[in-house]
Design a protein around this motif. Structure first.
Motif, PDB file in Angstrom:
ATOM      1  N   ALA A 181      35.652   6.957  15.029  1.00  0.00           N
ATOM      2  CA  ALA A 181      35.151   5.647  15.464  1.00  0.00           C
ATOM      3  C   ALA A 181      33.930   5.238  14.649  1.00  0.00           C
ATOM      4  O   ALA A 181      33.774   4.076  14.255  1.00  0.00           O
ATOM      5  N   ALA A 182      33.024   6.182  14.382  1.00  0.00           N
ATOM      6  CA  ALA A 182      31.855   5.874  13.558  1.00  0.00           C
ATOM      7  C   ALA A 182      32.263   5.474  12.149  1.00  0.00           C
ATOM      8  O   ALA A 182      31.678   4.569  11.545  1.00  0.00           O
ATOM      9  N   ALA A 183      33.283   6.157  11.595  1.00  0.00           N
ATOM     10  CA  ALA A 183      33.772   5.794  10.265  1.00  0.00           C
ATOM     11  C   ALA A 183      34.344   4.387  10.267  1.00  0.00           C
ATOM     12  O   ALA A 183      34.140   3.613   9.325  1.00  0.00           O
ATOM     13  N   HIS A 184      35.069   4.033  11.352  1.00  0.00           N
ATOM     14  CA  HIS A 184      35.602   2.681  11.461  1.00  0.00           C
ATOM     15  C   HIS A 184      34.481   1.647  11.512  1.00  0.00           C
ATOM     16  O   HIS A 184      34.575   0.580  10.881  1.00  0.00           O
ATOM     17  N   ARG A 185      33.430   1.931  12.277  1.00  0.00           N
ATOM     18  CA  ARG A 185      32.305   0.996  12.362  1.00  0.00           C
ATOM     19  C   ARG A 185      31.632   0.805  11.003  1.00  0.00           C
ATOM     20  O   ARG A 185      31.281  -0.293  10.615  1.00  0.00           O
ATOM     21  N   GLU A 186      31.457   1.917  10.289  1.00  0.00           N
ATOM     22  CA  GLU A 186      30.824   1.834   8.961  1.00  0.00           C
ATOM     23  C   GLU A 186      31.685   1.033   7.986  1.00  0.00           C
ATOM     24  O   GLU A 186      31.177   0.201   7.221  1.00  0.00           O
ATOM     25  N   ALA A 187      33.013   1.236   8.007  1.00  0.00           N
ATOM     26  CA  ALA A 187      33.909   0.490   7.131  1.00  0.00           C
ATOM     27  C   ALA A 187      33.888  -0.998   7.463  1.00  0.00           C
ATOM     28  O   ALA A 187      33.907  -1.852   6.582  1.00  0.00           O
TER      29      ALA A 187
ATOM     30  N   ALA B   8      31.378  -2.627   8.818  1.00  0.00           N
ATOM     31  CA  ALA B   8      30.103  -3.185   8.370  1.00  0.00           C
ATOM     32  C   ALA B   8      30.107  -3.435   6.864  1.00  0.00           C
ATOM     33  O   ALA B   8      29.613  -4.455   6.379  1.00  0.00           O
ATOM     34  N   GLU B   9      30.666  -2.488   6.093  1.00  0.00           N
ATOM     35  CA  GLU B   9      30.740  -2.666   4.646  1.00  0.00           C
ATOM     36  C   GLU B   9      31.623  -3.851   4.274  1.00  0.00           C
ATOM     37  O   GLU B   9      31.300  -4.623   3.367  1.00  0.00           O
ATOM     38  N   ALA B  10      32.745  -4.003   4.981  1.00  0.00           N
ATOM     39  CA  ALA B  10      33.632  -5.138   4.704  1.00  0.00           C
ATOM     40  C   ALA B  10      32.937  -6.468   5.000  1.00  0.00           C
ATOM     41  O   ALA B  10      33.065  -7.439   4.251  1.00  0.00           O
ATOM     42  N   ALA B  11      32.173  -6.524   6.105  1.00  0.00           N
ATOM     43  CA  ALA B  11      31.461  -7.756   6.450  1.00  0.00           C
ATOM     44  C   ALA B  11      30.389  -8.070   5.409  1.00  0.00           C
ATOM     45  O   ALA B  11      30.211  -9.223   4.999  1.00  0.00           O
TER      46      ALA B  11
END
Length: 241
Positions: free
Chosen positions: A77-83, A85-88
């Protein structure tokens, strides 16, 4: 060194652990999904969490496996949040770059339009007369290189009475023909200068320019007779001047 052997997990315990991990993943994914994102498929249904009484009834080894699965789900889930944020951030950077390029293009078009308008305005602006012509005119009106132009020049420099005297002299001498030649003496021009080359002091075009001849005649009458009327008075007494 041999790897530790995982404990045997009953099927019931594995099902409970899998349900807990899947629920954690789905819950986290819903939390980190962008607000404006639209799901491609049907809305996910809530997952029924196993009751705490079921988890409390499991052995310690089994609880450790469930805890490990939960930690793995939290890490994903943390990896998904980081990805996300990077995409945004990447999307915002691309939008800022596109806006900057659009502003630069608009500024370039505006500058080209201003330059074209300035060029058009300068093309319509009348050209200033050459400085040499302005200095030569000395504040007098412009005259053309014709007999009428020579007459206009004389009027602009003389009073009405003085111009009448000058006109009388020229009329008797050449009849206002700036190419008149005396066949016996060779006198030439409006004022019958003798020799005609005297008028070169007023300009090299003395043979063909009535203006040059008029400038010379005005200077000659003033220097020799004081004025055109003085020259006309002398002519009337002597038949020449």
């Amino acid at each position: 060194m041999s790897r530790p052997k995982l404990p045997d997990i009953p099927w019931r315990t594995f099902r409970i652990a899998s349900a807990v991990a899947l629920a954690t993943l789905l819950t986290t994914a819903l939390v980190v999904a962008p607000a404006d994102a639209k799901p491609d498929g049907p809305t996910p249904q809530p997952v029924l969490m196993p009751s705490m009484t079921n988890l409390d009834a499991l052995p310690d080894d089994h609880l450790k496996v469930i805890e490990a699965l939960q930690l793995q789900a939290a890490a994903q889930a943390a990896a998904h949040r980081e990805a996300a944020a990077e995409a945004a951030a990447k999307r915002r950077a691309q939008e800022a770059k596109a806006a900057a390029e659009q502003r630069a293009q608009e500024a370039k078009v505006a500058a080209e339009r201003r330059a074209a308008a300035k060029t058009a305005a300068e093309a319509k602006r009348p050209a200033a007369p050459p400085r040499a012509n302005r200095s030569r005119s000395r504040g007098l009106p412009a005259h053309t290189a014709t007999v009428s132009g020579a007459q206009s020049l004389a009027r602009s420099r003389l009073s009405s009475a003085q111009y009448s005297c000058l006109s009388a002299v020229v009329e008797h001498e050449s009849g206002w023909n700036h190419r008149a030649v005396n066949p016996s003496s060779g006198a030439y021009g409006l004022f019958q200068a003798l020799p005609g080359s005297k008028m070169a002091s007023a300009g090299s075009d003395w043979r063909t320019s009535p203006l040059t001849q008029m400038r010379w005649g005005l200077s000659y009458m003033k220097a020799r007779y004081g004025s055109p009327c003085g020259a006309w008075n002398f002519w009337q007494k002597n038949g020449w001047y």
